[in-house]
Design a protein around this motif. Structure first.
Motif, PDB file in Angstrom:
ATOM      1  N   LYS A  48       0.651  -1.337  -0.024  1.00  0.00           N
ATOM      2  CA  LYS A  48       0.074  -0.089  -0.002  1.00  0.00           C
ATOM      3  C   LYS A  48       0.625   0.964  -0.042  1.00  0.00           C
ATOM      4  CE  LYS A  48      -3.812  -1.995   2.373  1.00  0.00           C
ATOM      5  NZ  LYS A  48      -5.011  -1.709   3.141  1.00  0.00           N
ATOM      6  N   ASP A  49       2.020   1.259   0.620  1.00  0.00           N
ATOM      7  CA  ASP A  49       2.984   2.352   0.839  1.00  0.00           C
ATOM      8  C   ASP A  49       4.385   2.066   0.144  1.00  0.00           C
ATOM      9  OD1 ASP A  49       4.501   4.495   1.790  1.00  0.00           O
ATOM     10  OD2 ASP A  49       3.946   4.330   3.920  1.00  0.00           O
ATOM     11  N   GLU A  50       4.606   2.539  -1.141  1.00  0.00           N
ATOM     12  CA  GLU A  50       5.936   2.106  -1.755  1.00  0.00           C
ATOM     13  C   GLU A  50       7.155   2.565  -0.856  1.00  0.00           C
ATOM     14  OE1 GLU A  50       5.916   3.500  -5.650  1.00  0.00           O
ATOM     15  OE2 GLU A  50       4.150   2.524  -5.990  1.00  0.00           O
ATOM     16  N   SER A  51       7.034   3.625   0.232  1.00  0.00           N
ATOM     17  CA  SER A  51       8.093   4.196   0.697  1.00  0.00           C
ATOM     18  C   SER A  51       8.682   3.221   2.156  1.00  0.00           C
ATOM     19  CB  SER A  51       7.743   5.666   1.442  1.00  0.00           C
ATOM     20  OG  SER A  51       6.714   5.502   2.407  1.00  0.00           O
ATOM     21  N   PHE A  52       7.434   2.436   2.269  1.00  0.00           N
ATOM     22  CA  PHE A  52       7.565   1.240   3.310  1.00  0.00           C
ATOM     23  C   PHE A  52       8.626   0.087   2.861  1.00  0.00           C
ATOM     24  CE2 PHE A  52       6.741  -2.378   5.747  1.00  0.00           C
ATOM     25  CZ  PHE A  52       6.612  -1.822   7.170  1.00  0.00           C
ATOM     26  N   GLN A  53       9.690   0.056   3.219  1.00  0.00           N
ATOM     27  CA  GLN A  53      10.716  -1.021   2.699  1.00  0.00           C
ATOM     28  C   GLN A  53      10.594  -2.266   3.323  1.00  0.00           C
ATOM     29  OE1 GLN A  53      12.778  -0.448   0.083  1.00  0.00           O
ATOM     30  NE2 GLN A  53      11.347   1.302  -0.086  1.00  0.00           N
ATOM     31  N   PHE A  54       9.833  -3.195   2.782  1.00  0.00           N
ATOM     32  CA  PHE A  54       9.817  -4.452   3.380  1.00  0.00           C
ATOM     33  C   PHE A  54      10.878  -5.453   3.565  1.00  0.00           C
ATOM     34  CE2 PHE A  54       8.687  -9.230   3.239  1.00  0.00           C
ATOM     35  CZ  PHE A  54       7.821  -9.333   4.228  1.00  0.00           C
ATOM     36  N   ASP A  55      11.787  -5.294   2.828  1.00  0.00           N
ATOM     37  CA  ASP A  55      13.258  -5.954   3.200  1.00  0.00           C
ATOM     38  C   ASP A  55      13.722  -5.316   4.398  1.00  0.00           C
ATOM     39  OD1 ASP A  55      12.862  -7.602   0.659  1.00  0.00           O
ATOM     40  OD2 ASP A  55      14.033  -6.141  -0.397  1.00  0.00           O
ATOM     41  N   ASP A  56      13.774  -4.373   4.498  1.00  0.00           N
ATOM     42  CA  ASP A  56      14.237  -3.653   5.735  1.00  0.00           C
ATOM     43  C   ASP A  56      13.502  -4.117   6.812  1.00  0.00           C
ATOM     44  OD1 ASP A  56      16.224  -2.466   4.146  1.00  0.00           O
ATOM     45  OD2 ASP A  56      15.281  -0.333   4.089  1.00  0.00           O
ATOM     46  N   TYR A  57      12.246  -4.014   6.814  1.00  0.00           N
ATOM     47  CA  TYR A  57      11.232  -4.304   7.939  1.00  0.00           C
ATOM     48  C   TYR A  57      11.604  -5.789   8.355  1.00  0.00           C
ATOM     49  CZ  TYR A  57       7.002  -5.372  10.295  1.00  0.00           C
ATOM     50  OH  TYR A  57       5.778  -5.856  10.976  1.00  0.00           O
ATOM     51  N   GLU A  58      11.716  -6.579   7.163  1.00  0.00           N
ATOM     52  CA  GLU A  58      11.889  -8.354   7.472  1.00  0.00           C
ATOM     53  C   GLU A  58      13.005  -8.503   8.498  1.00  0.00           C
ATOM     54  OE1 GLU A  58      10.867 -12.050   5.029  1.00  0.00           O
ATOM     55  OE2 GLU A  58      12.095 -10.387   3.919  1.00  0.00           O
ATOM     56  N   GLN A  59      14.170  -7.589   8.297  1.00  0.00           N
ATOM     57  CA  GLN A  59      15.367  -7.764   8.957  1.00  0.00           C
ATOM     58  C   GLN A  59      15.363  -7.569  10.405  1.00  0.00           C
ATOM     59  OE1 GLN A  59      17.664  -9.808   7.560  1.00  0.00           O
ATOM     60  NE2 GLN A  59      16.136  -9.977   5.638  1.00  0.00           N
ATOM     61  N   LYS A  60      14.289  -6.895  10.905  1.00  0.00           N
ATOM     62  CA  LYS A  60      14.253  -6.259  12.069  1.00  0.00           C
ATOM     63  C   LYS A  60      13.885  -7.179  13.046  1.00  0.00           C
ATOM     64  CE  LYS A  60      13.133  -1.491  10.759  1.00  0.00           C
ATOM     65  NZ  LYS A  60      14.357  -0.799  10.976  1.00  0.00           N
ATOM     66  N   ARG A  61      14.332  -7.156  14.516  1.00  0.00           N
ATOM     67  CA  ARG A  61      13.783  -7.921  15.331  1.00  0.00           C
ATOM     68  C   ARG A  61      12.398  -7.701  15.726  1.00  0.00           C
ATOM     69  NH1 ARG A  61      16.796  -5.016  19.117  1.00  0.00           N
ATOM     70  NH2 ARG A  61      15.155  -5.282  20.412  1.00  0.00           N
ATOM     71  N   VAL A  62      11.756  -8.622  16.474  1.00  0.00           N
ATOM     72  CA  VAL A  62      10.017  -8.516  16.472  1.00  0.00           C
ATOM     73  C   VAL A  62       9.747  -7.240  17.352  1.00  0.00           C
ATOM     74  CG1 VAL A  62       8.383  -9.390  17.759  1.00  0.00           C
ATOM     75  CG2 VAL A  62       9.860 -10.968  16.614  1.00  0.00           C
ATOM     76  N   GLU A  63      10.503  -6.985  18.313  1.00  0.00           N
ATOM     77  CA  GLU A  63      10.091  -5.815  19.167  1.00  0.00           C
ATOM     78  C   GLU A  63      10.429  -4.452  18.272  1.00  0.00           C
ATOM     79  OE1 GLU A  63      11.973  -5.238  23.247  1.00  0.00           O
ATOM     80  OE2 GLU A  63      12.412  -7.278  23.033  1.00  0.00           O
ATOM     81  N   GLU A  64      11.119  -4.401  17.327  1.00  0.00           N
ATOM     82  CA  GLU A  64      11.633  -3.115  16.422  1.00  0.00           C
ATOM     83  C   GLU A  64      10.327  -3.067  15.640  1.00  0.00           C
ATOM     84  OE1 GLU A  64      16.285  -2.953  16.016  1.00  0.00           O
ATOM     85  OE2 GLU A  64      15.371  -4.500  14.951  1.00  0.00           O
ATOM     86  N   LYS A  65       9.774  -4.473  15.082  1.00  0.00           N
ATOM     87  CA  LYS A  65       8.719  -4.311  14.065  1.00  0.00           C
ATOM     88  C   LYS A  65       7.499  -3.809  14.875  1.00  0.00           C
ATOM     89  CE  LYS A  65      10.322  -8.263  11.469  1.00  0.00           C
ATOM     90  NZ  LYS A  65      10.058  -9.861  11.117  1.00  0.00           N
ATOM     91  N   ILE A  66       7.226  -4.097  16.043  1.00  0.00           N
ATOM     92  CA  ILE A  66       6.252  -3.854  16.617  1.00  0.00           C
ATOM     93  C   ILE A  66       6.215  -2.119  17.040  1.00  0.00           C
ATOM     94  CG2 ILE A  66       5.020  -3.821  18.868  1.00  0.00           C
ATOM     95  CD1 ILE A  66       5.733  -6.806  19.044  1.00  0.00           C
TER      96      ILE A  66
END
Length: 177
Positions: A48-66
């Protein structure tokens, strides 16, 4: 969630190995379900949001994602309360299984098998006290992990309107003779 069914099973089987298996399985499935939810959620956000980088997000720890989701959607979720604190505990517990480290203890005279759970263990590298994952397995923690993780997922879905679900397609074919 399947993890909720394992909590129920743990309540009715005789205590011991069967209840331990049910409660630990429940706790593990709850955490895995949360991690899957967060990854699926992040993927949908990236669609939905091209500025949201899934590859970067996926590498984060669970708490960082939250934390990122809390900030991104300006969610009213206190880090000092449930369900956030329970999720932190659940992730630490899951990590103690998935990323087990050697431990040590000073010589201890054990008179019964139940005393094993009273032995204080430490990490050899930093001498910090360590609680083996087995000591956290209980009906109370299985319930808490399930309730708070489901509560968190329900909250995120309600606040954002995004409801990720695992999807797959398949085709049944016959094997060549």
């Amino acid at each position: 969630m399947s993890s909720s069914k394992l909590v129920a099973l743990g309540r009715v089987v005789p205590s011991g190995d069967e209840s331990f298996a049910a409660f630990s399985g429940s706790m593990l499935l709850a955490v895995v379900g949360l991690e899957s939810f967060l990854n699926s959620f992040g993927f949908l956000v990236s669609q939905k949001d091209e500025s949201f980088q899934f590859d970067d997000y996926e590498q984060k720890r669970v708490e960082e994602k939250i934390d990122l989701l809390i900030k991104l959607y300006d969610l009213d979720l206190s880090k000092g309360k449930r369900p956030y604190q329970t999720i932190k505990t659940a992730i630490t517990w899951r990590n103690s299984i998935a990323h087990s480290k050697p431990t040590y203890t000073e010589g201890t005279n054990i008179q019964s098998p139940h005393q094993v759970f009273e032995v204080k263990l430490c990490h050899p590298s930093n001498h910090k006290k360590y609680t083996p994952y087995e000591q956290m397995v209980s009906e109370k923690n299985a319930n808490l992990f399930n309730l708070d993780i489901v509560s968190f997922i329900t909250f995120i879905e309600a606040e954002t309107g995004i409801k990720p679900r695992a999807r797959s397609t398949y085709q049944i074919s016959t094997l060549p003779s």
